[in-house]
Scaffold this active site. Structure first.
Site, PDB file in Angstrom:
ATOM      1  N   SER A  89       0.835  -1.196   0.000  1.00  0.00           N
ATOM      2  CA  SER A  89       0.000   0.000   0.000  1.00  0.00           C
ATOM      3  C   SER A  89       0.876   1.255   0.000  1.00  0.00           C
ATOM      4  CB  SER A  89      -0.962  -0.045   1.192  1.00  0.00           C
ATOM      5  OG  SER A  89      -1.983   0.907   1.060  1.00  0.00           O
ATOM      6  N   HIS A 127      -7.532  -5.458  -1.369  1.00  0.00           N
ATOM      7  CA  HIS A 127      -6.304  -4.749  -0.984  1.00  0.00           C
ATOM      8  C   HIS A 127      -5.339  -5.653  -0.225  1.00  0.00           C
ATOM      9  CE1 HIS A 127      -3.949  -1.176  -0.598  1.00  0.00           C
ATOM     10  NE2 HIS A 127      -3.943  -1.218   0.724  1.00  0.00           N
ATOM     11  N   ASP A 168      -9.044  -4.772  -6.001  1.00  0.00           N
ATOM     12  CA  ASP A 168      -8.714  -3.872  -4.889  1.00  0.00           C
ATOM     13  C   ASP A 168      -9.776  -2.778  -4.771  1.00  0.00           C
ATOM     14  OD1 ASP A 168      -7.555  -2.162  -3.046  1.00  0.00           O
ATOM     15  OD2 ASP A 168      -5.564  -2.255  -3.936  1.00  0.00           O
TER      16      ASP A 168
END
Length: 812
Positions: free
Chosen positions: A675, A782, A748
């Site tokens: 991330s 994610h 995601d």
């Protein structure tokens, strides 16, 4: 062929293969990492623990191994920012438990629940207010059932069929008598699912007349057309039902509707219902759709329409912003039926200069009077812990300077606000902790006092230069003096979980050390006696023996840094020499260099690694350094004004430290992150030649695609275009000389990290001839959860690190 010609041929062959590989697609099955990693990741997980509110019993909740990719491949609806399974009318990606055991708080009398098939898909486990029962949801292939279990007999009973709707997370709520439950059911007359017409009725049009500004951060899975609107209303419409869990008698409450929240009053006489209404939005998720706040009586009759909240597309910008008008509706825990909420006094706009930002508003049963104005707050409201008629604790927070104010106030008069603490949340060393709560007659949490109601109790993390040392403090209400009752001592890391008596003498803790796995204990604070409650085995014996140490070092500008260094079992730098290494990090913003340098973590915690952790590669002969990566902006400076420079300075300091220790080979170090850590990774390989390879997972690389702010950046692209350009690795793809592996979940839904981010960045890298590889994981969001995906990610790591780090190949 001469040696010289052979060398030239070999180089040309490698370059040719590399060029072909860079422009090709690879179709492969899911791969497996080395056996040492596989055995660790596949190890059975430790059960979760749930403590009875009255602290006499506890539950052990069995956790499953990783789900298969077939679970993620099930049909999924994505509407208005939520994802759900249309076959079950529940969340599509939620975790679950497979079984439940009940036992006494001292660890005796353990019983498996009787009548519950094993394994089951169990979630939303909650205790009844009196602690005698638990309720939970059991998910089937075609729906969700509601179950109840008697904790004393350990007998579980199904009380509904597969009729529960949990699309919006409402599911069910206990009533305070512990004999009845309110739940949301799929309407019996819902009808067939709306079908998308083959021929569209017309174009999809959005228009802004210019009357208002509506800046919004980047959201995923929004409504896109009229058919999406029809599907959203179809799946979110529910019927509220009350069921007597002893007799099974049901009563329908109110008309079906799109219910975003139901909350019984503490005495069970009323329901607060939040009912979504049209118009919907294609710009913001369901949390900003218009809704009505209603108070209903026991029969479902409307008592009072408290508020009509409009569509919230036009929310002021900035981290101190909030919704204009009423928000945060909830019941006061310590009285039978008083609703309270918050209203912004600055229209929710942090740019407005006012003495007070928020105000508490109250409305009490029978709800026929005008709402009463309550306490005014200097900063943004961030929570209340109720106590009694004369005392409650309110918390305020302001993001720009990370300031938190905690105060006592009188909830009857809304006067006598007394500040207890006014401090920065970045200052972990001086964090006073949090007040503890106990359960009142309504089964709701209120401040836990000593028998004379003269003192409160605090639990804290206990951050210090030596690492975290959790504590329990005694707090005198009259003069705010604090006495330390207990503190975790080395070589143990012991966390207080629950005070088991009002005198602060007996404590339930979770205790571990570098060698001993976490387990629960009962500690007598006065005598020091310690009794073990649970006996969980080592969940990951495959990593036992590896070395872990906390190290401290300094950045070139004097900022203090720290991190955890992991080394292979039996490794000796004097005899084995420096190792290939992986630097793992996640940047965090600070307003103070002193606060940025404070130590996090503890050297005494037990090492347990996540399924995609870089630490797993210690088993493959790598040193792994999990380093702090502060980005500091003091005074009028913003952290992101020197984001890239500080990243490089952090990385240089970390590398210098582990190289000088003799544990890492400077020429064989990879950088990796997830991330915002992936964003960091891409920036580091764009602006430095420190690394042999990079691996970036689920990142964002072009900040013009998040133009209204990201992470801790409040400025828009149009206000600070140079910052957005400079921070975007996409802008510097032509400078990259480091082999980079990009991994991203194909589905995601995290705000800002659209899969397109990795796809576009890969295209930019490929267009400039950079050695790169893009791996898109089907059905993953994610974070990666399917076993096949997780193991394949680890295989990708293994292969990339082996090629470009351990047995380094030069990319250019």
């Amino acid at each position: 062929m001469s040696k010289g010609n052979l060398h030239i041929f070999t180089v040309l062959f490698i370059l040719t293969i590399s060029f072909f590989y860079a422009g090709s697609q690879e179709h492969t099955s899911y791969m497996l990492p080395p056996d040492e990693i596989l055995s660790i990741v596949d190890a059975p997980p430790t059960p979760s623990v749930s403590i009875q509110p009255q602290a006499g019993k506890m539950l052990l909740l069995d956790n499953p191994v990783m789900p298969g990719i077939d679970e993620l491949a099930a049909e999924e609806m994505r509407l208005a920012g939520i994802r759900f399974n249309p076959a079950t009318n529940g969340p599509s990606r939620s975790g679950y438990h497979t079984g439940i055991s009940a036992l006494n708080i001292d660890g005796t009398g353990e019983q498996r629940l009787i009548g519950l098939p094993f394994p089951s898909r169990i979630n939303n486990v909650s205790w009844s207010p009196d602690g005698s029962k638990i309720a939970f949801l059991k998910t089937l292939q075609d729906g969700i059932e509601l179950w109840v279990a008697n904790v004393s007999t350990a007998r579980a009973t199904r009380i509904t069929g597969p009729e529960i709707s949990n699309v919006l997370g409402t599911a069910y709520r206990w009533l305070s008598d512990s004999r009845a439950i309110i739940y949301t059911a799929v309407p019996a007359e819902r009808g067939e699912v709306p079908r998308r017409p083959l021929v569209p009725p017309g174009p999809v049009i959005q228009e802004n007349t210019g009357a208002a500004k509506a800046p919004a951060r980047t959201f995923q899975d929004l409504l896109a057309d009229i058919h999406d609107e029809e599907l959203f209303e179809y799946y979110t419409s529910v019927q509220i039902v009350k069921i007597n869990i002893q007799t099974g008698e049901k009563a329908m409450i109110s008309e079906p509707g799109m219910i975003r929240n139901i909350s019984p009053s503490p005495d069970g006489s009323y329901l607060m219902v939040q009912r979504i209404r049209r118009p919907f939005s294609y710009l913001v998720p369901v949390s900003r759709f218009p809704y009505d706040v209603e108070i209903l009586d026991r029969k479902g009759e409307l008592v009072q329409l408290v508020a009509e909240i409009p569509l919230m597309e036009e929310v002021p910008r900035g981290f101190g912003s909030t919704l204009p008008g009423p928000r945060s509706f909830t019941w006061r825990n310590d009285v039978p039926a008083t609703l309270y909420w918050i209203e912004a006094l600055d229209e929710g706009d942090p740019a407005v200069d006012v003495p007070y930002r928020d105000q508490l508003i109250y409305l009490s049963a029978p709800f026929d009077a005008s709402p009463a104005e309550g306490l005014k707050l200097e900063l943004r409201y961030s929570g209340i812990t109720w106590g009694n008629d004369g005392m409650a604790v309110v918390s305020e927070f302001w993001r720009s300077d990370m300031r938190r104010i905690t105060s006592f106030f009188n909830p009857q008069t809304h006067q006598d606000k007394t500040v207890i603490w006014d401090h920065s949340v970045e200052d972990r060393y001086n964090d006073p902790g949090d007040f503890r709560t106990t359960i009142n007659e309504y089964g709701l949490p209120v401040l836990q006092t000593d028998p004379r109601a003269r003192s409160l109790y605090l639990f804290g993390q206990g951050a210090s230069p030596e690492g975290n040392r959790p504590f329990v403090d005694h707090f005198r209400i009259r003069d705010h003096s604090v006495t330390r009752l207990w503190r975790s001592e080395s070589p143990w890391y012991e966390v207080p979980v629950r005070l088991l008596d009002d005198r602060g003498r007996t404590l339930l803790t979770r205790r571990e050390s570098a060698e001993e796995q976490p387990n629960y204990f009962i500690r007598n604070i006065s005598s020091g006696k310690l009794d073990q409650v649970t006996f969980f085995p080592d969940p990951q014996p495959g990593i036992r023996g590896i070395s872990r140490q906390m190290i401290h070092y300094e950045r070139e500008d004097g900022v203090q840094l720290s991190g955890e260094l992991f080394l292979p079992a039996g490794y000796n730098p004097d005899t084995d020499g420096p190792l290939p290494a992986i630097l793992w990090a996640y940047p965090r913003e600070f307003r103070s260099a002193d606060m940025a340098g404070q130590v996090t973590g503890s050297p005494y915690t037990f090492t347990r690694v996540g399924n995609t952790s870089a630490v797993l590669f210690v088993t493959q002969g790598y040193a792994v350094f999990n380093a702090s990566f502060p980005v500091v902006g003091e005074g009028d400076e913003e952290p992101n004004d020197t984001f890239v420079e500080q990243l490089v300075a952090n990385a240089s300091a970390a590398i210098d430290e582990i190289v000088e220790m003799g544990v890492a080979d400077r020429d064989r170090i990879a950088v990796s992150g997830h991330s915002y850590g992936a964003f960091m990774t891409a920036n580091l390989i764009s602006h430095s030649d420190l690394f042999a390879a990079g691996i970036a997972r689920s990142g964002a690389y072009n900040r013009t695609m998040t133009p209204f702010g990201f992470q801790a950046e409040e400025r828009t692209y149009w206000e600070a275009p140079e910052v957005y350009f400079r921070m975007s690795p996409f802008s510097y793809a032509h400078q990259v000389r480091t082999p980079v592996l990009l991994i991203h979940g194909a589905d995601d839904n995290n705000s800002g990290t659209f899969p397109m981010q990795s796809e576009r960045y890969y295209n930019a890298l490929r267009g400039h001839g950079v050695v790169s590889r893009l791996v898109m994981l089907p059905h993953e969001s994610h974070g990666y959860v399917a076993r096949e995906s997780v193991l394949h990610v680890l295989w990708e790591y293994y292969m990339w690190l082996d090629r470009y780090v351990k047995n380094r190949q030069t990319a250019f």
